[in-house]
Design a protein around this motif. Structure first.
Motif, PDB file in Angstrom:
ATOM      1  N   LEU A  45      24.814  68.903   8.122  1.00 50.15           N
ATOM      2  CA  LEU A  45      25.189  67.797   7.243  1.00 50.15           C
ATOM      3  C   LEU A  45      23.947  66.971   6.926  1.00 50.15           C
ATOM      4  N   PHE A  46      23.921  66.437   5.705  1.00 54.17           N
ATOM      5  CA  PHE A  46      22.784  65.644   5.246  1.00 54.17           C
ATOM      6  C   PHE A  46      23.290  64.388   4.548  1.00 54.17           C
ATOM      7  N   CYS A 136      29.297  66.855  19.023  1.00 55.69           N
ATOM      8  CA  CYS A 136      28.994  67.244  17.645  1.00 55.69           C
ATOM      9  C   CYS A 136      27.504  67.067  17.352  1.00 55.69           C
ATOM     10  N   ARG A 137      26.870  68.115  16.852  1.00 56.29           N
ATOM     11  CA  ARG A 137      25.510  67.970  16.323  1.00 56.29           C
ATOM     12  C   ARG A 137      25.558  67.272  14.980  1.00 56.29           C
ATOM     13  N   PHE A 138      26.610  67.585  14.230  1.00 57.98           N
ATOM     14  CA  PHE A 138      26.856  66.959  12.936  1.00 57.98           C
ATOM     15  C   PHE A 138      28.351  66.697  12.831  1.00 57.98           C
ATOM     16  N   ALA A 139      28.734  65.611  12.157  1.00 57.99           N
ATOM     17  CA  ALA A 139      30.149  65.321  11.961  1.00 57.99           C
ATOM     18  C   ALA A 139      30.339  64.420  10.752  1.00 57.99           C
ATOM     19  N   THR A 140      31.449  64.622  10.065  1.00 60.39           N
ATOM     20  CA  THR A 140      31.824  63.763   8.952  1.00 60.39           C
ATOM     21  C   THR A 140      33.323  63.513   9.005  1.00 60.39           C
ATOM     22  N   GLN A 141      33.716  62.277   8.752  1.00 64.19           N
ATOM     23  CA  GLN A 141      35.127  61.903   8.751  1.00 64.19           C
ATOM     24  C   GLN A 141      35.606  61.785   7.306  1.00 64.19           C
ATOM     25  N   SER A 142      36.816  62.272   7.059  1.00 69.70           N
ATOM     26  CA  SER A 142      37.388  62.168   5.731  1.00 69.70           C
ATOM     27  C   SER A 142      38.904  62.171   5.868  1.00 69.70           C
ATOM     28  N   GLY A 143      39.594  62.185   4.748  1.00 76.25           N
ATOM     29  CA  GLY A 143      41.039  62.189   4.819  1.00 76.25           C
ATOM     30  C   GLY A 143      41.681  62.287   3.447  1.00 76.25           C
ATOM     31  N   GLY A 230      27.287  61.369  -1.610  1.00 78.39           N
ATOM     32  CA  GLY A 230      27.001  60.809  -0.301  1.00 78.39           C
ATOM     33  C   GLY A 230      26.714  61.958   0.655  1.00 78.39           C
ATOM     34  N   PRO A 231      27.531  62.137   1.702  1.00 76.31           N
ATOM     35  CA  PRO A 231      27.323  63.244   2.634  1.00 76.31           C
ATOM     36  C   PRO A 231      27.374  64.604   1.940  1.00 76.31           C
ATOM     37  N   ILE A 232      26.509  65.500   2.374  1.00 75.69           N
ATOM     38  CA  ILE A 232      26.442  66.868   1.858  1.00 75.69           C
ATOM     39  C   ILE A 232      26.459  67.822   3.043  1.00 75.69           C
ATOM     40  N   VAL A 233      27.242  68.895   2.946  1.00 79.69           N
ATOM     41  CA  VAL A 233      27.226  69.956   3.937  1.00 79.69           C
ATOM     42  C   VAL A 233      26.553  71.164   3.301  1.00 79.69           C
ATOM     43  N   ALA A 234      25.696  71.852   4.064  1.00 76.65           N
ATOM     44  CA  ALA A 234      24.936  72.952   3.476  1.00 76.65           C
ATOM     45  C   ALA A 234      24.587  73.997   4.525  1.00 76.65           C
ATOM     46  N   VAL A 235      24.508  75.242   4.064  1.00 78.87           N
ATOM     47  CA  VAL A 235      23.926  76.324   4.849  1.00 78.87           C
ATOM     48  C   VAL A 235      22.481  76.456   4.407  1.00 78.87           C
TER      49      VAL A 235
END
Length: 251
Positions: A45-46, A136-143, A230-235
């Motif tokens: 996550l970035f 968690c090394r990376f985490a994001t909360q959403s809903g 805002g938050p970005i998830v990437a491989v």
């Protein structure tokens, strides 16, 4: 000579990052599904760059970290692009967990957390996360949560008229596989939840966002631009199909 052969073998044997993105039709709607193997792919996550400025765009992220095999917006954010809820990057908590109900989709409890650990990932309902936070090394909360223990969110209605482009993530029970999905047409929450539960067969899935949903998947020729994220998830990894200098739409 042996050392040179070992070097060549290492290049040949090194895994190439790929999110295995594909098109999928389910229950009258079309989706793009990207499958990530947490034991093979470098999923992160970035949020901000080294100067503390929000990254905002997939092209900006790629210039900073190298080719991206896959990327997607990864949670809701304030106008200044700060995460609305929990955000952990490289093991450091950048924003706190929010457990109270509130306005909008984020506050439509139960909501949840997408957590990336070493070699695995999981989607957890927020109160379950709060009771026993994993490492968690990376985490994001959403809903809201889309699927909780195999059941759709209790407030989803089959006959809802609220439709939007939507994206989300679901994880397998063993934590090895994460499925990221984005709809190609506006869909209801009920339809989107059923995609994860009945189409992809996962018991835990989380909504990431709607109107701003974006995808970067070079292997299928998709490089979305547009709104600042805002938050970005990437491989992150070697993806020959990625063309860093190719222009994309955006502002």
């Amino acid at each position: 000579m042996l050392r040179w052969l070992a070097f060549l073998f290492g290049l040949w044997a090194a895994p190439v990052a790929a999110a295995n993105c594909r098109e999928m039709a389910f229950d009258g709607a079309d989706y793009t599904i990207c499958t990530v193997d947490l034991q093979a792919d470098d999923l992160r996550l970035f949020l901000n760059d080294d100067s503390g400025k929000p990254i905002g765009q997939f092209t900006t992220l790629e210039r900073a970290v190298g080719p991206l095999a896959f990327a997607m917006n990864a949670g809701m954010y304030h106008p200044d692009r700060r995460p609305v809820g929990l955000f952990i990057e490289n093991g450091v908590e950048k924003a706190r967990l929010v457990t109270a109900a509130g306005p909008g989709n984020f506050g439509m409890l139960p909501n949840g957390v997408f957590c990336i650990e070493d070699g695995r990932a999981q989607v957890l309902e927020t109160l379950r996360y709060a009771a026993n936070p994993p490492a968690c090394r990376f985490a994001t909360q959403s809903g809201p949560m889309l699927v909780i223990d195999g059941a759709l969110h209790p407030r989803f209605l089959p006959d809802s008229t609220s439709r939007n482009i939507r994206n989300g993530v679901g994880t397998t029970d063993d934590g090895r596989t994460a499925y990221f999905a984005i709809s190609r047409q506006p869909v209801t929450f009920h339809a989107f939840g059923r995609l994860f539960r009945d189409g992809l067969g996962v018991k835990q899935a989380l909504y990431l966002d709607g109107r701003i949903s974006r995808l970067w998947a070079p292997e299928i020729g998709r490089r979305d631009g547009g709104l600042q994220l805002g938050p970005i998830v990437a491989v992150v990894g070697d993806q020959p199909a990625a063309q860093v200098d190719q222009p994309v739409s955006g502002r």
